[in-house]
Design an enzyme around this catalytic site. Structure first.
Site, PDB file in Angstrom:
ATOM      1  N   GLU A   1     -63.103  10.247   4.559  1.00  0.00           N
ATOM      2  CA  GLU A   1     -64.267  11.122   4.412  1.00  0.00           C
ATOM      3  C   GLU A   1     -64.111  12.010   3.182  1.00  0.00           C
ATOM      4  OE1 GLU A   1     -64.963  13.534   7.875  1.00  0.00           O
ATOM      5  OE2 GLU A   1     -64.916  11.776   9.174  1.00  0.00           O
TER       6      GLU A   1
ATOM      7  N   ASP B   1     -44.755  12.539  10.979  1.00  0.00           N
ATOM      8  CA  ASP B   1     -43.422  12.504  11.571  1.00  0.00           C
ATOM      9  C   ASP B   1     -43.413  11.597  12.813  1.00  0.00           C
ATOM     10  OD1 ASP B   1     -40.726  13.735  11.582  1.00  0.00           O
ATOM     11  OD2 ASP B   1     -41.341  14.530  13.520  1.00  0.00           O
TER      12      ASP B   1
HETATM   13  C1  GLC Z   1     -38.137  13.118  11.962  1.00  0.00           C
HETATM   14  C2  GLC Z   1     -37.658  14.119  10.953  1.00  0.00           C
HETATM   15  C3  GLC Z   1     -36.377  14.720  11.450  1.00  0.00           C
HETATM   16  C4  GLC Z   1     -36.625  15.393  12.779  1.00  0.00           C
HETATM   17  C5  GLC Z   1     -37.249  14.413  13.750  1.00  0.00           C
HETATM   18  C6  GLC Z   1     -37.793  15.105  14.946  1.00  0.00           C
HETATM   19  O1  GLC Z   1     -37.294  12.031  12.075  1.00  0.00           O
HETATM   20  O2  GLC Z   1     -37.539  13.526   9.699  1.00  0.00           O
HETATM   21  O3  GLC Z   1     -35.821  15.630  10.539  1.00  0.00           O
HETATM   22  O4  GLC Z   1     -35.439  15.893  13.304  1.00  0.00           O
HETATM   23  O5  GLC Z   1     -38.336  13.727  13.184  1.00  0.00           O
HETATM   24  O6  GLC Z   1     -38.934  15.836  14.583  1.00  0.00           O
END
Ligand code: GLC
Length: 529
Positions: free
Chosen positions: A258, A209
């Site tokens: 790994e 993310d």
């Molecule tokens: C990413 C996710 C989103 C979230 C953001 C903050 O963009 O896809 O849904 O709100 O990160 O974590």
């Protein structure tokens, strides 16, 4: 390996994104869960997809629906237990489905024990150095002028009414999501443990993310009048794409390798293609989503421009595009491409086209049903963006309709008289249901299954080689063409008239031809020569 036996499996894979809270609710509490996903694994296998990406199910107060994590190595009771997750992985593997889990290294939850300890330890403490704490500016306001992606300032007071503790903490997203300070080496060590924890559970890959955001410009300078390149989820240039972040992915790549077979690292790198490509250099991530593609409407020139840029960058960098039309953050294709019947035809065509393009493709749950974006009533909205910026992503997160019949909220709830889904399903939701579409030879679901079957066959017999360059063009009639090696051509009619397509054998079509020509808003796969 992929079916062609030469390249890693993900280069030709179709990955299906499951948003667990809205997929299937096994215990009737109104929120989807891991047992719900387990119950539906046969459905996922029946689609023919190669892998399933699960958005966060880790322990979380759920302010940003799980993207605010308070324990990175456990499952939130809302979704089940670690045992359920292990069953899910085992069940998926039996069906030859791979599992990708979401990792959220940019920010934690305010409930994370390390953040709570940092707040308690006070200004200047070592505990606070794991996050970005700083005293306010001379005017008593936040330490700098950075905006939060979710609206308002990116800073909140650590202890709001304290006269002694004047620190603020940085959160690029909601105040409930404090950003980690990656300049502190302890953070890197912590996340290597987290990464290993999930890889040791047997997951086949990790989606990262906000992968481009971990490092912020040294000293957190003001943005000032820097061009506000912020659009949608993009954030300020001082808070993303810093050179230091690449060492993190080099380290993670070594960890991923790994394991045997090596695990996939796919990043949410929301940057223009040339910058994003730097994250997929040979010793970094394997994939980053093609966000420029996800952002465009039904516009042939824009499609050509984006495709040509991705092709150019791919030829330079050697890393294949990773296609997606939808995810849990962006408007559904049906709605984005015009809505109604026209939107549906275009979404079908776009899906067929994307599945014919070279590289891996990600689809979002419900895309195979042609679900539109839902107009969720304001009072029912749950997205933290709504509160701060009057923008809501809830409309693409409405629980799936499994059955045309209304019982159990169209089959979303596995329990008689279960609680209402966490987001309301709209009127007529059953018309899009899995069961009805499964019986209908002309449905989007049937088309999706046909496309995947054909794609697999063509990859398997060596016709589709993902590594070969493709040629993109646009005819005056608005026909976008992607010519690949093996004589394979994707044709997408984006104009307003019927258009002739290249001679050859049509192996897939999103709509019937009209007098031998492709009608507007349709796509075909043609094997020429
Ligand atoms: C990413 C996710 C989103 C979230 C953001 C903050 O963009 O896809 O849904 O709100 O990160 O974590």
């Amino acid at each position: 390996m992929s079916p062609d036996g030469r390249s890693p499996w993900w280069e030709t894979a179709v990955v299906y994104e499951v948003y667990p809270r809205s997929f299937a609710d096994s215990n009737g509490d109104g929120v989807g869960d891991l047992r719900g996903v387990i119950d539906r694994l046969p459905y996922l296998a029946s689609l023919g997809v190669d892998a399933v990406w699960l958005t966060p199910f880790q322990t979380s107060p759920q302010v940003d629906q799980g993207y605010d994590v308070s324990d990175y190595c456990d499952v939130d009771p809302l979704f089940g237990t670690l045992g359920d997750l292990e069953d899910l992985i085992a069940g998926a593997h039996e069906l030859r489905l791979r599992i990708i889990v979401d990792l959220v290294p940019n920010h934690a939850s305010v409930e994370h024990p390390l953040f709570r300890a940092a707040v308690a330890a006070g200004p200047g403490s070592e505990e606070r150095s794991l996050f970005h704490f700083a005293p306010g500016g001379s005017d008593g306001g936040p330490p700098n002028d950075w905006p939060s992606v979710f609206g308002g300032s990116a800073w909140t007071r650590a202890v709001p009414d304290s006269a002694e503790d004047l620190d603020w903490y940085l959160h690029l997203f909601a105040p409930a999501q404090p950003d980690w300070n990656w300049r502190n080496r302890a953070v890197g060590d912590f996340f290597e443990e987290v990464l290993r924890f999930w890889l040791d559970r047997g997951v086949d890959g990790v989606r990262i993310d906000v992968a481009h955001g971990l490092f912020k410009a040294e000293g957190l300078p003001d943005m000032g009048d820097l061009p506000p390149r912020a659009d949608g989820l993009r954030i300020n240039p001082l808070a993303r794409d810093q050179e230091e972040v690449h060492d993190v992915y080099r380290r993670w790549r070594r960890v991923a390798e790994e394991y045997a077979p090596p695990r996939l690292l796919v990043g949410e790198v929301n940057l223009p293609p040339d910058r994003a490509a730097r994250f997929t250099r040979p010793d970094e991530l394997h994939q980053s989503f093609a966000f420029t593609f996800m952002g465009i409407g039904w516009d042939a020139d824009a499609w050509l421009r984006v495709a040509e840029e991705l092709e150019r960058v791919r030829r330079q960098s050697g890393s294949l595009p990773t296609w997606a039309l939808e995810n849990h953050d962006v408007q559904r294709a049906v709605t984005r491409f015009g809505g109604g019947q026209v939107g549906e035809w275009r979404a079908r065509a776009a899906l067929v086209a994307m599945l014919g393009f070279p590289g891996c493709a990600y689809v979002f749950q419900g895309q195979e049903l042609g679900l539109p974006g839902v107009d969720v009533p304001d009072a029912a909205k749950r997205d933290p963006m709504w509160e701060r910026a009057r923008v809501s992503r809830d409309g693409v997160r409405v629980p799936l309709p499994w059955t045309a019949a209304a019982d159990g909220f169209h089959g979303f709830s596995g329990v008689r008289d279960g609680a209402r889904p966490w987001l309301p399903q709209p009127e007529g939701w059953g018309l899009c249901a899995v069961d009805g579409q499964g019986q209908d030879s002309a449905s989007m679901l049937t088309l999706f299954r046909q496309a995947i079957r054909m794609r697999r066959a063509l990859v398997g017999d060596g016709t589709l080689r993902s590594g070969d360059p493709a040629e993109w063009s646009l005819t005056p009639g608005g026909l976008l063409l992607c010519r690949r090696s093996g004589g394979f051509v994707v044709a997408l009619a984006m104009g307003d008239q019927d258009v002739p397509i290249p001679d050859g054998r049509i192996v897939l079509c999103s709509a019937p031809l009209v007098s031998g020509q492709l009608p507007p808003d349709a796509a075909a796969w043609v094997l020429t020569g």
